[in-house]
Design a protein around this motif. Structure first.
Motif, PDB file in Angstrom:
ATOM      1  N   LEU A  83      11.339 -17.592  63.774  1.00  0.00           N
ATOM      2  CA  LEU A  83      11.934 -17.304  65.370  1.00  0.00           C
ATOM      3  C   LEU A  83      11.392 -15.888  65.600  1.00  0.00           C
ATOM      4  CD1 LEU A  83      13.358 -18.362  67.583  1.00  0.00           C
ATOM      5  CD2 LEU A  83      15.404 -17.177  66.751  1.00  0.00           C
ATOM      6  N   ARG A 133      14.573 -18.143  56.661  1.00  0.00           N
ATOM      7  CA  ARG A 133      13.299 -18.609  56.957  1.00  0.00           C
ATOM      8  C   ARG A 133      13.125 -19.231  58.488  1.00  0.00           C
ATOM      9  NH1 ARG A 133      13.415 -20.670  51.851  1.00  0.00           N
ATOM     10  NH2 ARG A 133      14.047 -23.040  52.656  1.00  0.00           N
ATOM     11  N   TYR A 134      14.045 -19.486  59.013  1.00  0.00           N
ATOM     12  CA  TYR A 134      14.114 -20.107  60.364  1.00  0.00           C
ATOM     13  C   TYR A 134      13.750 -19.048  61.366  1.00  0.00           C
ATOM     14  CZ  TYR A 134      15.767 -21.932  64.847  1.00  0.00           C
ATOM     15  OH  TYR A 134      15.793 -22.083  66.300  1.00  0.00           O
ATOM     16  N   TYR A 135      15.049 -17.887  60.870  1.00  0.00           N
ATOM     17  CA  TYR A 135      15.027 -16.706  61.995  1.00  0.00           C
ATOM     18  C   TYR A 135      13.635 -15.910  61.670  1.00  0.00           C
ATOM     19  CZ  TYR A 135      19.850 -17.857  63.106  1.00  0.00           C
ATOM     20  OH  TYR A 135      21.004 -18.391  63.514  1.00  0.00           O
ATOM     21  N   THR A 140      17.326 -21.020  53.764  1.00  0.00           N
ATOM     22  CA  THR A 140      16.705 -22.090  54.899  1.00  0.00           C
ATOM     23  C   THR A 140      17.069 -21.224  56.094  1.00  0.00           C
ATOM     24  OG1 THR A 140      17.011 -24.130  53.416  1.00  0.00           O
ATOM     25  CG2 THR A 140      16.886 -24.328  55.905  1.00  0.00           C
ATOM     26  N   ALA A 141      18.232 -20.864  56.551  1.00  0.00           N
ATOM     27  CA  ALA A 141      18.717 -20.199  57.945  1.00  0.00           C
ATOM     28  C   ALA A 141      17.539 -18.743  58.014  1.00  0.00           C
ATOM     29  CB  ALA A 141      19.909 -19.625  57.774  1.00  0.00           C
ATOM     30  N   THR A 192      19.187 -25.106  69.739  1.00  0.00           N
ATOM     31  CA  THR A 192      18.328 -25.311  68.637  1.00  0.00           C
ATOM     32  C   THR A 192      18.121 -24.369  67.589  1.00  0.00           C
ATOM     33  OG1 THR A 192      16.647 -23.547  69.733  1.00  0.00           O
ATOM     34  CG2 THR A 192      16.409 -26.026  70.504  1.00  0.00           C
ATOM     35  N   HIS A 193      19.019 -23.443  67.692  1.00  0.00           N
ATOM     36  CA  HIS A 193      19.539 -22.499  66.371  1.00  0.00           C
ATOM     37  C   HIS A 193      20.546 -23.315  65.604  1.00  0.00           C
ATOM     38  CE1 HIS A 193      17.287 -19.679  68.552  1.00  0.00           C
ATOM     39  NE2 HIS A 193      18.300 -19.211  69.175  1.00  0.00           N
ATOM     40  N   ILE A 243      20.133 -25.861  63.825  1.00  0.00           N
ATOM     41  CA  ILE A 243      19.243 -26.205  62.612  1.00  0.00           C
ATOM     42  C   ILE A 243      19.731 -24.915  61.421  1.00  0.00           C
ATOM     43  CG2 ILE A 243      17.148 -26.264  61.528  1.00  0.00           C
ATOM     44  CD1 ILE A 243      16.096 -27.208  64.273  1.00  0.00           C
ATOM     45  N   ALA A 244      19.818 -23.998  62.016  1.00  0.00           N
ATOM     46  CA  ALA A 244      20.059 -22.845  60.856  1.00  0.00           C
ATOM     47  C   ALA A 244      21.575 -22.481  60.776  1.00  0.00           C
ATOM     48  CB  ALA A 244      19.466 -21.620  61.171  1.00  0.00           C
TER      49      ALA A 244
END
Length: 178
Positions: free
Chosen positions: A50, A45-47, A42-43, A21-22, A24-25
């Protein structure tokens, strides 16, 4: 396939799915060097999302990791020659993944993504965040490869055990014929 092998394969597959699923980043940064600032944001913001995951979800993940680790170690306790090779390798790979995650990934996420600084869409990514995002992507890839190795070793173990059973049955049939 026995209960222990089933638990190891299912829990390892679940953990591998969590790592996937990671993607994505990670795909934004790992496979397109040099990483663009927009992809790094973007990555990041994903983390950041998370890092703020509910604690109960982290608990479930911890329980799955514990079940997988305990089952791999339990399988190693059989001390059969074929198990020592396959389960020993699985323990090493699972342990390396666990160590990578505990000592590199989690501290990186907690330290760098606790509160992401506000930014404009075209803003340059600070060097600390850039390094953290790239390190996370690399660490996730290494963990994914190691867990895939655990699955391959468990498949090899099942193949050897099945072959040994078939050989024993053939020998028994030959002895019965004589």
């Amino acid at each position: 396939m026995g209960l222990r092998a089933t638990v190891v394969v299912c829990t390892t597959s679940f953990l591998l799915g969590c790592l996937f699923t990671h993607w994505i980043a990670d795909a934004l940064t790992l496979w397109k060097p040099p990483a663009a600032d927009a992809d790094l944001w973007t990555a990041a913001r994903y983390y950041d999302i998370l890092e703020t995951m509910p604690r109960w979800a982290q608990g479930i993940l911890g329980a799955v990791v514990s079940a997988a680790g305990a089952t791999v170690v339990w399988s190693f306790g059989d001390a059969q020659a074929d198990n020592i090779m396959f389960d020993g390798g699985s323990i090493c790979l699972f342990g390396a993944t666990l160590a990578m995650y505990v000592y590199n990934v989690l501290p990186n996420i907690i330290k760098n993504f606790d509160s992401l600084p506000p930014h404009e869409p075209d803003a340059v990514v600070p060097q600390g965040i850039r390094t953290a995002v790239l390190d996370l992507a690399s660490n996730h890839l290494m963990c994914s490869v190691a867990l895939t190795g655990v699955l391959a070793l468990q498949a090899g173990r099942q193949w050897v055990e099945r072959s040994a059973r078939q050989d024993a049955e053939e020998v028994e049939e030959l002895v019965d014929e004589k």
